[in-house]
Write an enzyme that holds these catalytic residues in place. Structure first.
Site, mmCIF file in Angstrom:
data_model
loop_
_atom_site.group_PDB
_atom_site.id
_atom_site.type_symbol
_atom_site.label_atom_id
_atom_site.label_comp_id
_atom_site.label_asym_id
_atom_site.label_seq_id
_atom_site.Cartn_x
_atom_site.Cartn_y
_atom_site.Cartn_z
ATOM 1 N N GLY A 1 1.136 25.244 -11.339
ATOM 2 C CA GLY A 1 2.336 26.046 -11.174
ATOM 3 C C GLY A 1 1.950 27.490 -10.966
ATOM 4 N NE ARG A 2 1.622 27.679 -6.918
ATOM 5 C CZ ARG A 2 1.567 26.378 -6.907
ATOM 6 N NH1 ARG A 2 2.685 25.674 -7.041
ATOM 7 N NH2 ARG A 2 0.447 25.724 -6.765
ATOM 8 C CB ALA B 1 2.519 17.005 -9.117
ATOM 9 C CG ASP C 1 7.781 20.641 -4.612
ATOM 10 O OD1 ASP C 1 8.348 19.664 -4.093
ATOM 11 O OD2 ASP C 1 6.747 20.518 -5.310
ATOM 12 C CB THR C 2 9.658 18.688 -0.174
ATOM 13 O OG1 THR C 2 8.567 18.141 -0.906
ATOM 14 C CG2 THR C 2 9.479 18.354 1.295
#
Length: 465
Positions: free
Chosen positions: A14-15, A11, A228-229
């Protein structure tokens, strides 16, 4: 070595990561990460009020990173991101309107609207989700009804996959955060949709981690644990059932990995969530505010973290204890001023220095971590022996040390890029390649005396010990 590309969107940033997997025997298979491209993702003010994500920019940055990844000829690509936010695809196949941020205040009062249609106990018995004011179901109730007709809802990683491939779907770990998924059957809940008035045709077909999701150029996109978690939990280097975890970044998500949801009234009253994980597992956890409090404070001060952490370690302990989940701390802005306001309202001294404020934030987060893990263990009948702390918070030695002291348990820190590692592990398995999480990089042992932490928790109304 086989190579995979992971698009990992947080949030704040980003990558695009490249993961090379040593596909040797079962005692090897570690993922070697290389960061190819990093970019900001933060929510932006929206004309007319509220906050939105600049999906066009996020997509452009993602494509730039994937073009760099193409030079390594990756086996596949996986995408993960934060949860609950979505775009609406119209009948013409185009994105209709803004992708609103969960920090947008439009959901104010929507929980009461839903309670008129389905009560909290019934809703929890189906979805198993903790109450969060920005959950997808509340966002949908804030939409004009006409926007939900002849549209398809795509959560952020599914939306990006669609914009890259033209194929639609809803990955199940992220779908489980919407308030629309049955926690037991892991299917869209017809009852919740009917009683809430949300049209069933809005929701696409569910996809499981490991399934194909189209192609970008000539490279397959593989559905990963797109929350993502969920990807971060998949990267935890632990076996058995005696460990707790904290996925610590913008948010702290602390809990356990279980085989089945806990849908008791006690779990609902404690505001625990049951979200889907890889291989049919359940992420039994509670969201609490995380390093957002620290990053927003640094932005307000225009300050660097390292010297403040060094100074904070020498500040007096427990000068004040705050509730990190105070809704006043949710929106972007001057977090230090809001923390000061909370201190005044609760009759506590306001930290006199920035370092003192940092210590208050980190101690309060550690207390929240410990209280959440203790409650999770009690509600599930587990006994914990260790805590794995993954994500960006694993770099914060002071937070890791405080968490070990507050929990009274060893804290194993790392991997930092846990979501990207979990993303790549799922891709590798889909390709038939053995891989395993990297070991933690640091271990923090508690001193053995939890009494100062228990006393601080008692002052703030948190049950600990």
């Amino acid at each position: 070595m086989p190579t995979f590309a992971a698009v990992d969107l947080g949030a704040s940033s980003g990558r695009v990561m490249l993961g090379r997997v040593d596909s040797g025997p079962a005692d090897s298979g570690l993922v070697e990460l290389t960061e190819l491209h990093r970019f900001p993702t933060g929510a932006r003010p929206r004309p007319g009020g509220g906050f939105r994500w600049d999906i066009d920019e996020i997509l452009a940055e993602t494509i730039e990173g994937l073009r760099l990844a193409e030079q390594a000829a990756p086996v596949s690509i996986g995408l993960d991101s934060w949860a609950v936010d979505y775009g609406l695809i119209g009948a013409d196949g185009e994105l209709d309107g803004d992708v609103r941020s969960y920090r947008d205040p439009r959901t104010d009062g929507m929980a009461d609207v839903l309670r008129e249609r389905i009560d909290d106990r019934s809703l929890y018995g189906i979805t198993g989700l903790q109450h969060l004011p920005f959950t997808t179901i509340y966002q949908l109730l804030a939409e004009p009804p006409e926007r939900l007709k002849d549209h398809t809802l795509l959560l952020v990683p599914d939306l990006l996959a669609y914009l890259l491939t033209g194929e639609r779907g809803a990955e199940v770990t992220n779908a489980s955060t919407t308030g629309l998924l049955d926690a037991t059957s892991r299917t869209w809940s017809a009852e919740v949709l009917s009683r809430s008035g949300i049209p069933a045709g809005l929701l696409p077909k569910l996809r499981q981690p490991g399934e194909p999701a189209g192609r970008f150029s000539s490279t397959p996109i593989i559905t990963v644990a797109s929350h993502d978690t969920a990807s971060a939990v998949a990267a935890i280097p632990a076996t058995g059932d005696s460990f707790g975890y904290i996925c610590c970044g913008t948010w702290s998500l602390a809990g356990l990995r279980l085989d089945a949801p806990v849908l008791t009234e006690e779990a609902r009253a404690a505001n625990f969530t049951n979200e889907s994980g890889v291989d049919g597992t359940v992420r039994f956890l509670r969201n609490t505010m995380g390093l957002w409090l620290l990053s927003e404070s640094l932005r307000t001060w225009n300050a660097d973290l390292a010297p403040l952490l060094s100074a904070a370690s020498a500040e007096p302990a427990f000068a004040a204890v705050i509730d990190p989940d105070d809704e006043a701390l949710l929106a972007p802005g001057d977090i230090p001023a809001r923390i000061a306001g909370q201190c005044r309202r609760t009759g506590q001294p306001v930290p006199a220095t920035r370092a003192g404020m940092v210590r208050v934030i980190l101690e309060s987060l550690a207390l929240a971590h410990a209280a959440t893990l203790q409650a999770a263990a009690e509600l599930s009948g587990r006994e914990l022996s260790t805590v794995h702390l993954v994500g960006g918070g694993a770099r914060n030695e002071l937070l890791c040390r405080f968490t070990a002291e507050a929990c009274g348990l060893p804290v194993l820190a790392g991997p930092v890029e846990a979501s990207a590692v979990g993303n790549i592990l799922v891709q590798a398995r889909a390709a038939g390649i053995h891989a395993r999480p990297e070991p933690p990089f640091a271990r923090y042992e508690p001193s053995g005396d939890r009494s100062p932490w228990i006393a601080a928790a008692r002052r703030s109304g948190v049950r600990l010990g």
